[in-house]
Design a protein around this motif. Structure first.
Motif, PDB file in Angstrom:
ATOM      1  N   GLU A 184       8.252   1.236  -5.796  1.00 46.03           N
ATOM      2  CA  GLU A 184       9.550   0.949  -6.417  1.00 46.03           C
ATOM      3  C   GLU A 184       9.693   1.572  -7.803  1.00 46.03           C
ATOM      4  O   GLU A 184      10.768   1.473  -8.413  1.00 46.03           O
ATOM      5  CB  GLU A 184       9.750  -0.571  -6.501  1.00 46.03           C
ATOM      6  N   GLY A 185       8.609   2.185  -8.324  1.00 48.82           N
ATOM      7  CA  GLY A 185       8.711   2.916  -9.583  1.00 48.82           C
ATOM      8  C   GLY A 185       8.155   2.244 -10.821  1.00 48.82           C
ATOM      9  O   GLY A 185       8.342   2.744 -11.933  1.00 48.82           O
ATOM     10  N   THR A 186       7.442   1.130 -10.675  1.00 48.23           N
ATOM     11  CA  THR A 186       6.852   0.450 -11.827  1.00 48.23           C
ATOM     12  C   THR A 186       5.468   1.017 -12.138  1.00 48.23           C
ATOM     13  O   THR A 186       4.638   1.147 -11.235  1.00 48.23           O
ATOM     14  CB  THR A 186       6.742  -1.068 -11.573  1.00 48.23           C
ATOM     15  N   LEU A 212       2.169  -0.826  -3.394  1.00 50.49           N
ATOM     16  CA  LEU A 212       1.418   0.403  -3.633  1.00 50.49           C
ATOM     17  C   LEU A 212       1.291   1.173  -2.325  1.00 50.49           C
ATOM     18  O   LEU A 212       1.234   0.576  -1.249  1.00 50.49           O
ATOM     19  CB  LEU A 212       0.029   0.093  -4.189  1.00 50.49           C
ATOM     20  N   ASP A 213       1.228   2.499  -2.454  1.00 51.79           N
ATOM     21  CA  ASP A 213       1.078   3.349  -1.272  1.00 51.79           C
ATOM     22  C   ASP A 213      -0.122   4.270  -1.501  1.00 51.79           C
ATOM     23  O   ASP A 213       0.027   5.450  -1.775  1.00 51.79           O
ATOM     24  CB  ASP A 213       2.354   4.165  -1.040  1.00 51.79           C
ATOM     25  N   THR A 227       0.503  -5.304  -2.072  1.00 54.12           N
ATOM     26  CA  THR A 227       1.515  -5.928  -2.905  1.00 54.12           C
ATOM     27  C   THR A 227       1.089  -6.051  -4.362  1.00 54.12           C
ATOM     28  O   THR A 227      -0.088  -6.231  -4.675  1.00 54.12           O
ATOM     29  CB  THR A 227       1.875  -7.330  -2.382  1.00 54.12           C
ATOM     30  N   VAL A 228       2.077  -5.943  -5.234  1.00 58.60           N
ATOM     31  CA  VAL A 228       1.900  -6.117  -6.678  1.00 58.60           C
ATOM     32  C   VAL A 228       2.972  -7.084  -7.159  1.00 58.60           C
ATOM     33  O   VAL A 228       4.160  -6.897  -6.854  1.00 58.60           O
ATOM     34  CB  VAL A 228       2.032  -4.780  -7.425  1.00 58.60           C
ATOM     35  N   THR A 229       2.557  -8.117  -7.887  1.00 56.33           N
ATOM     36  CA  THR A 229       3.510  -9.095  -8.410  1.00 56.33           C
ATOM     37  C   THR A 229       3.928  -8.682  -9.820  1.00 56.33           C
ATOM     38  O   THR A 229       3.083  -8.541 -10.707  1.00 56.33           O
ATOM     39  CB  THR A 229       2.895 -10.499  -8.431  1.00 56.33           C
ATOM     40  N   ILE A 230       5.227  -8.490 -10.019  1.00 58.73           N
ATOM     41  CA  ILE A 230       5.757  -8.003 -11.284  1.00 58.73           C
ATOM     42  C   ILE A 230       6.537  -9.112 -11.982  1.00 58.73           C
ATOM     43  O   ILE A 230       7.404  -9.761 -11.372  1.00 58.73           O
ATOM     44  CB  ILE A 230       6.699  -6.800 -11.067  1.00 58.73           C
ATOM     45  N   PRO A 282      -6.947   9.357 -10.930  1.00 59.82           N
ATOM     46  CA  PRO A 282      -6.589  10.782 -10.980  1.00 59.82           C
ATOM     47  C   PRO A 282      -5.221  11.075 -11.576  1.00 59.82           C
ATOM     48  O   PRO A 282      -5.013  12.113 -12.186  1.00 59.82           O
ATOM     49  CB  PRO A 282      -6.671  11.215  -9.516  1.00 59.82           C
ATOM     50  N   GLN A 283      -4.276  10.157 -11.412  1.00 61.22           N
ATOM     51  CA  GLN A 283      -2.950  10.346 -11.983  1.00 61.22           C
ATOM     52  C   GLN A 283      -2.306   8.973 -12.194  1.00 61.22           C
ATOM     53  O   GLN A 283      -2.821   7.970 -11.694  1.00 61.22           O
ATOM     54  CB  GLN A 283      -2.081  11.209 -11.064  1.00 61.22           C
ATOM     55  N   ALA A 284      -1.240   8.942 -12.966  1.00 56.43           N
ATOM     56  CA  ALA A 284      -0.577   7.670 -13.241  1.00 56.43           C
ATOM     57  C   ALA A 284      -0.245   6.953 -11.930  1.00 56.43           C
ATOM     58  O   ALA A 284       0.250   7.560 -10.988  1.00 56.43           O
ATOM     59  CB  ALA A 284       0.685   7.911 -14.060  1.00 56.43           C
ATOM     60  N   LEU A 285      -0.543   5.659 -11.894  1.00 54.34           N
ATOM     61  CA  LEU A 285      -0.350   4.870 -10.683  1.00 54.34           C
ATOM     62  C   LEU A 285       0.949   4.068 -10.788  1.00 54.34           C
ATOM     63  O   LEU A 285       1.093   3.222 -11.668  1.00 54.34           O
ATOM     64  CB  LEU A 285      -1.539   3.929 -10.469  1.00 54.34           C
TER      65      LEU A 285
END
Length: 235
Positions: A89-91, A32-33, A42-45, A82-85
């Motif tokens: 990488e685009g997930t 995430l930025d 970090t996000v685990t996908i 406020p907006q889609a998170l």
């Protein structure tokens, strides 16, 4: 060839024993930025869920005005993403219009010598657009984990007190200079303005600080105390 036959025999043996083979779930790490100062990004996908790890920071917006003077512990406060998170990488992590439910846990009132009010708040729940809920544990991402007015608000309060009493001092100085004699007006101003400003500065510094205010749509940051997961089918 022999190894492949042996593997098939082993799988057949497991099925005959009603034992379900366990296959490793593939996962990847994305990022995430949101805030450069976040301890973690970090996000685990996986194929079934997206886990935002502890220490990540979320940006949220107030859905209504907030004023600490009229609030109390136990009040529920609503926020919105406020907006889609998305990850870098685009997930997709949280869709637009996701709501966040928080509870005021404590309000420390303003104190003398310009110590501003402090608001303790616990972010407790994520409500997705389909009304499904996810448990959340987060607090304000500030130095002390509390919402409070910044130094510029306090500076403005002190400056207003200084200017106001400076004007009053100027009027008093002119009065004491005997207005019928114009030559003495400058002397009165020279004495009254510094005196009034000095008193205003002192009073501004020693009075209680400011209450915490937030406007509708004002953005704040919250840091995760625990990870949370969004199932792949929840959008």
């Amino acid at each position: 060839m022999f190894k492949r036959v042996l593997s098939l025999m082993s799988l057949t043996a497991l099925l005959s024993l009603n034992v379900t083979p366990v296959f490793a779930e593939c996962s990847r790490v994305e990022h995430l930025d949101i805030n450069k100062k976040a301890p973690c990004n970090t996000v685990t996908i996986t194929d079934v869920k997206r886990t935002v790890n502890q220490g990540n920071v979320l940006e949220l917006q107030f859905t209504e005005k907030f004023f600490s003077k009229t609030q109390q512990a136990g009040d529920i406060v609503y926020f919105v993403v406020p907006q889609a998170l998305y990850t870098q990488e685009g997930t997709l992590i949280l869709p637009a219009n996701t709501k966040i439910v928080a509870e005021v846990t404590e309000i420390q009132k303003p104190k003398w010598f310009n110590k501003n009010a402090r608001v303790n708040m616990l972010f407790k729940q994520i409500v997705l657009p389909d009304n499904s809920c996810i448990e959340l544990k987060a607090v304000p991402f500030t130095k002390d984990g509390k919402f409070k007015e910044g130094p510029w608000t306090t500076f403005g309060k002190v400056a207003l007190s200084t200017v106001t009493l400076g004007i009053i001092g100027a009027g008093a100085g002119v009065g004491f200079a005997f207005i019928p004699n114009p030559a003495k007006i400058g002397t009165g101003l020279a004495a009254g303005i510094p005196a009034g400003c000095g008193i205003g500065l002192i009073l501004g510094l020693v009075t209680p600080g400011c209450h915490y205010k937030a406007k509708l749509g004002e953005s704040v940051y919250a840091i995760l105390l625990e990870e949370f997961s969004v199932c792949e089918g929840c959008k």
